[in-house]
Design an enzyme around this catalytic site. Sequence first.
Site, PDB file in Angstrom:
ATOM      1  N   LEU A  47       0.828  -1.191   0.000  1.00 34.66           N
ATOM      2  CA  LEU A  47       0.000   0.000   0.000  1.00 34.66           C
ATOM      3  C   LEU A  47       0.869   1.249   0.000  1.00 34.66           C
ATOM      4  O   LEU A  47       0.575   2.232  -0.692  1.00 34.66           O
ATOM      5  CB  LEU A  47      -0.923  -0.002   1.213  1.00 34.66           C
ATOM      6  CG  LEU A  47      -1.807   1.241   1.380  1.00 34.66           C
ATOM      7  CD1 LEU A  47      -2.733   1.397   0.185  1.00 34.66           C
ATOM      8  CD2 LEU A  47      -2.606   1.162   2.669  1.00 34.66           C
ATOM      9  N   GLU A  70       3.408 -10.535  -7.166  1.00 34.30           N
ATOM     10  CA  GLU A  70       2.588 -11.342  -6.271  1.00 34.30           C
ATOM     11  C   GLU A  70       1.092 -11.202  -6.536  1.00 34.30           C
ATOM     12  O   GLU A  70       0.365 -12.195  -6.504  1.00 34.30           O
ATOM     13  CB  GLU A  70       2.866 -10.956  -4.803  1.00 34.30           C
ATOM     14  CG  GLU A  70       4.245 -11.371  -4.320  1.00 34.30           C
ATOM     15  CD  GLU A  70       4.422 -11.083  -2.845  1.00 34.30           C
ATOM     16  OE1 GLU A  70       5.195 -11.822  -2.193  1.00 34.30           O
ATOM     17  OE2 GLU A  70       3.820 -10.132  -2.336  1.00 34.30           O
ATOM     18  N   GLU A 310     -15.003   7.473  26.728  1.00 32.04           N
ATOM     19  CA  GLU A 310     -15.915   6.769  27.630  1.00 32.04           C
ATOM     20  C   GLU A 310     -17.320   6.623  27.058  1.00 32.04           C
ATOM     21  O   GLU A 310     -17.954   5.588  27.235  1.00 32.04           O
ATOM     22  CB  GLU A 310     -15.999   7.510  28.979  1.00 32.04           C
ATOM     23  CG  GLU A 310     -14.855   7.230  29.908  1.00 32.04           C
ATOM     24  CD  GLU A 310     -15.075   7.821  31.279  1.00 32.04           C
ATOM     25  OE1 GLU A 310     -14.404   7.361  32.223  1.00 32.04           O
ATOM     26  OE2 GLU A 310     -15.895   8.744  31.425  1.00 32.04           O
TER      27      GLU A 310
END
Length: 573
Positions: A47, A70, A310
């Site tokens: 990438l 590849e 939170e």
Amino acid sequence: MPKVNSRLTMLEKVPTGINGLDEITGGGLPAGRPTLVCGAAGCGKSLFALEFLIRGATKHDQPGVLMTFEESVDDIRKNVASLGFDIDALIAQKRLIIDFVRIERGEIEEQGEYDLEGLFIRLAHSIALVGAKRVVLDTIEALFAGLSNQAILRSELRRLFGWLKQRGMTTIITGERAGDQLTRQGLEEFISDCVILLDHRVIGQISTRRLRVVKYRGSTHGTNEYPFLIDESGISILPVTSSGLEYEVSAERVSTGVGGLDEMLGGLGYYRGSTVLLSGTAGTGKTSMAAHLAQATCARGERCLFFSFEESASQILRNMRTIGIDLQPFVRKELLRIHSARPTVYGLEMHLARMHKLIGQFRPTVVIVDPVSNLRSAGTNEETATLFVRLVDFLRRNGILGFLVSLTSWAGTSETTGDSISSMVDTWLLLRDIELSGERNKVLYVRKSRGMNHSNQVREFHITSKGVKLVEAYLGPGGVLTGAARLAQETREVAEAERLKQEMERRELALTHRRKAMEAQIEALRAAFDAEAEELRRTAANGRDRLGQLEIDREAMARSRRVTERSKKNNHR
């Protein structure tokens, strides 16, 4: 001695277009030279290389060639589609060529010596077809895996690197890392002018991607490890790894959003671009205070970025509506953005990298982190302290007001944030719960505020349906009284004041009676005096009348005597 040329030739560099990389490398990769990008499987090498080509074609007018050993063209197209890269358009515009060279060890029959001349021919054809300036070979390990004669292959690899340099191609070659070596063959790093190592490590079930420039011939560069992320817009690298104190400051003040708190800070609020720490135990109203700041910021037409570790964005919006703070309109107007994430989702470096990226995209004037102390769960205390320093410096350098919320623990009367940031911040506000007479009440005070006059009083505050309201706390011999204890003390004070008032009224009434009695006595004495004076006046008048009558009688007697004497004289005659 030979003369030293004072005009140094700077190494020509090619901007990569990858966010953060050009800053680390001082301008980009060496122009017309090979760069090795190495790392283990899954670290982002392919990438990285492909984005180098895409950014070059779209931002810097430099067409590129990707020779892959590849993945097929279709596989690459699918892989980058989720990142927003339209390589089909670039291929159609002849700004990018992807050439898949299939190398299968079982399908290759080696006879005699061989070379990579065929590879050179294919590569030269692709370069000429689009007028390429950038080349990527991904991954070079496929060549070594497909052919057994390593000595010839290593020689040919040197020739390939030289061939690319002769043609002025700025090249990235990707390679697999093996153990402590940068590559499996141990050759590529020595013949490359620049070597970049990518690492994807997992510590405590938390993964972090890091980048390091191992070498860069002829150029200074950042040598530390830099966290980077891979998201929907590609690769972003966090270039800042050290703290600095070179930044401008502002004398402008901005409202806290709470009128009473503005008064405690000299009536003007925080300095723009300063760092504020709000610490307190759970349930003391920290998020409510942060929401007031967000509301005040957006009401001025400025942007606020709220990092929550939170609560989700919907929770924050719902909860704040119950206290009269409606933030939803500001979200719709793109003045407020709430980003929620669990601290353990990423490592500390990844959290910092995401913060940098979101801040850079949104361009806020205020950043709220609630609570910043939760990030301790994603790293050690030392790592957390380093992150806080870097975050604070980043916000200050960009003139952003940072509002950091921290969960604290209380030991007696001493305050501790537990995250070593209280000494760095410009303003430190503390919220406390005071338990007295069977109830808990909230108070606030300014622990410090650099560069401004501020109140040293402890102020009680209430969280009402119209937001946070500060009230004066009662300070007595036993300390601060709040809530019912304060009301009871105020009732006692009112009763005592009433008793004192009645006592004063009684004394005033008694004094009035004494005054009236005294005035009556004075009036009686005055009346007696007036009577005596009148009697004296009358006596004097009578005396004067009697004296007048005596004088009249005396004159009458005298006249009578003179008449008698004349009569006697006449008789003698």
